[in-house]
Design an enzyme around this catalytic site. Structure first.
Site, PDB file in Angstrom:
ATOM      1  CG  ASP A   1      31.597  38.382  29.738  1.00 42.21           C
ATOM      2  OD1 ASP A   1      30.803  38.956  28.980  1.00 42.21           O
ATOM      3  OD2 ASP A   1      32.800  38.704  29.838  1.00 42.21           O
TER       4      ASP A   1
ATOM      5  CE  LYS B   1      32.362  41.531  26.871  1.00 43.82           C
ATOM      6  NZ  LYS B   1      33.011  40.356  27.462  1.00 43.82           N
TER       7      LYS B   1
ATOM      8  CB  ILE C   1      16.855  39.480  16.826  1.00 45.80           C
ATOM      9  CG1 ILE C   1      16.892  37.940  16.805  1.00 45.80           C
ATOM     10  CG2 ILE C   1      17.354  40.087  15.535  1.00 45.80           C
ATOM     11  CD1 ILE C   1      15.842  37.317  15.911  1.00 45.80           C
TER      12      ILE C   1
ATOM     13  CB  THR D   1      18.773  35.159  19.132  1.00 50.74           C
ATOM     14  OG1 THR D   1      18.102  34.959  17.899  1.00 50.74           O
ATOM     15  CG2 THR D   1      19.969  34.227  19.227  1.00 50.74           C
TER      16      THR D   1
ATOM     17  N   PRO E   1      36.401  45.578  34.080  1.00 47.08           N
ATOM     18  CG  PRO E   1      36.107  45.004  31.832  1.00 47.08           C
ATOM     19  CD  PRO E   1      35.473  45.783  32.958  1.00 47.08           C
TER      20      PRO E   1
ATOM     21  N   GLY F   1      41.120  38.543  35.891  1.00 45.86           N
ATOM     22  CA  GLY F   1      41.305  37.172  35.446  1.00 45.86           C
ATOM     23  C   GLY F   1      42.744  36.712  35.510  1.00 45.86           C
TER      24      GLY F   1
HETATM   25  P1  BMP Z   1      41.907  39.717  32.377  1.00 42.45           P
HETATM   26  O1  BMP Z   1      41.962  40.259  33.816  1.00 42.45           O
HETATM   27  O2  BMP Z   1      42.586  38.388  32.235  1.00 42.45           O
HETATM   28  O3  BMP Z   1      42.347  40.717  31.359  1.00 42.45           O
HETATM   29  O4  BMP Z   1      40.369  39.372  32.077  1.00 42.45           O
HETATM   30  C1  BMP Z   1      39.408  40.367  31.861  1.00 42.45           C
HETATM   31  C2  BMP Z   1      38.061  39.737  31.636  1.00 42.45           C
HETATM   32  O5  BMP Z   1      37.108  40.764  31.421  1.00 42.45           O
HETATM   33  C3  BMP Z   1      37.977  38.804  30.426  1.00 42.45           C
HETATM   34  O6  BMP Z   1      37.054  37.786  30.704  1.00 42.45           O
HETATM   35  C4  BMP Z   1      37.423  39.707  29.328  1.00 42.45           C
HETATM   36  O7  BMP Z   1      36.682  38.985  28.359  1.00 42.45           O
HETATM   37  C5  BMP Z   1      36.504  40.637  30.126  1.00 42.45           C
HETATM   38  N1  BMP Z   1      36.308  41.971  29.533  1.00 42.45           N
HETATM   39  C6  BMP Z   1      37.376  42.793  29.210  1.00 42.45           C
HETATM   40  O8  BMP Z   1      38.537  42.451  29.446  1.00 42.45           O
HETATM   41  N2  BMP Z   1      37.127  44.020  28.658  1.00 42.45           N
HETATM   42  C7  BMP Z   1      35.885  44.464  28.384  1.00 42.45           C
HETATM   43  O9  BMP Z   1      35.723  45.565  27.901  1.00 42.45           O
HETATM   44  C8  BMP Z   1      34.783  43.645  28.719  1.00 42.45           C
HETATM   45  C9  BMP Z   1      35.027  42.404  29.295  1.00 42.45           C
HETATM   46  O10 BMP Z   1      34.020  41.636  29.635  1.00 42.45           O
END
Ligand code: BMP
Length: 211
Positions: free
Chosen positions: A58, A60, A64, A67, A162, A185
């Site tokens: 992940d 994100k 450019i 990179t 997520p 998570g």
């Molecule tokens: P948690 O269940 O602890 O909230 O974790 C969510 C995970 O998903 C984290 O790694 C976070 O960076 C990622 N995430 C998010 O929570 N919201 C988004 O919009 C995009 C994500 O990647």
């Protein structure tokens, strides 16, 4: 049923990460790693973790084309199954990710689990993602309006979501609204019994989806 959970392994400590991956890796669809674990341990942790599960980086990506290519190649060469990129950077950048990903699956963020400026351009971001040829989209499991909207326009692209657990989303609603996989998570790794917490999510899904 194919397991519908992607475990977000957002810890720093190497041994904690390996031990969680050993106990949980083959019970989930994939493990997602984010910057905290990479900054602490280096990219080689992706290779190490991939012994226990498919690994999604992940990162994100938002830069450019050159990179994002350089970063994508690092994930690919360390055995990642997938990589997450932003899509607001536009078609050229996202195409560079897809092109350098090789066999890795590319997922692009089109809506976040918290309100953001992406909310006003989600449909354009889905179109850009489709035109770039990504495999899947990241859309919030805790914001039904946006998850439904992404599902309606996804045209066969997978959706990973997520926002379930610590951010208030419910696993059953997220799957019913169109998530193919949910990303979880804290409510697993911060539990005193991470395997038990995962099993409870799976039981909840099995009991409510197979009726
Ligand atoms: P948690 O269940 O602890 O909230 O974790 C969510 C995970 O998903 C984290 O790694 C976070 O960076 C990622 N995430 C998010 O929570 N919201 C988004 O919009 C995009 C994500 O990647």
């Amino acid at each position: 049923m194919d397991n519908r959970i992607i475990f977000a392994l957002d810890v720093y400590d190497h041994d904690t990460a390996i031990s969680l991956a050993q106990s949980i890796g083959d019970r989930v669809f994939a493990i997602k790693v984010n910057w905290p674990i990479i900054l602490e341990n280096g990219i080689k942790i992706v290779n190490e973790l991939s012994r226990y599960s498919s690994i999604i980086c992940d990162f994100k990506l938002a830069d450019i084309d050159n990179t994002v290519r350089l970063i994508t190649e690092k994930a690919r060469d360390n055995g990642a199954y997938g990589i997450i990129s932003h899509s607001f950077t536009g078609l050229g950048s996202l195409r560079a990710v897809v092109k350098s990903a090789g066999n890795m699956k590319v997922f692009s963020v089109v809506s976040m689990s918290q309100e953001s400026y992406l909310d006003s351009i989600t449909e354009e971001l889905i179109k850009t993602s489709r035109d770039a040829g990504v495999f899947g989209l990241v859309a919030p499991g805790n914001r039904p309006y946006y998850l439904k909207k992404v599902r309606e326009h996804s045209e066969g692209m997978k959706i990973i979501s997520p926002g379930v657990g610590a951010q208030g989303g419910d696993i059953v609603s997220a799957i019913m609204l169109g998530a193919d996989y949910v990303i979880i998570g804290r409510s697993i790794y911060s539990s005193p019994d991470p395997v038990g917490a995962l099993d409870n999510y799976n039981k909840n899904l099995n009991n409510n989806l197979n009726r």
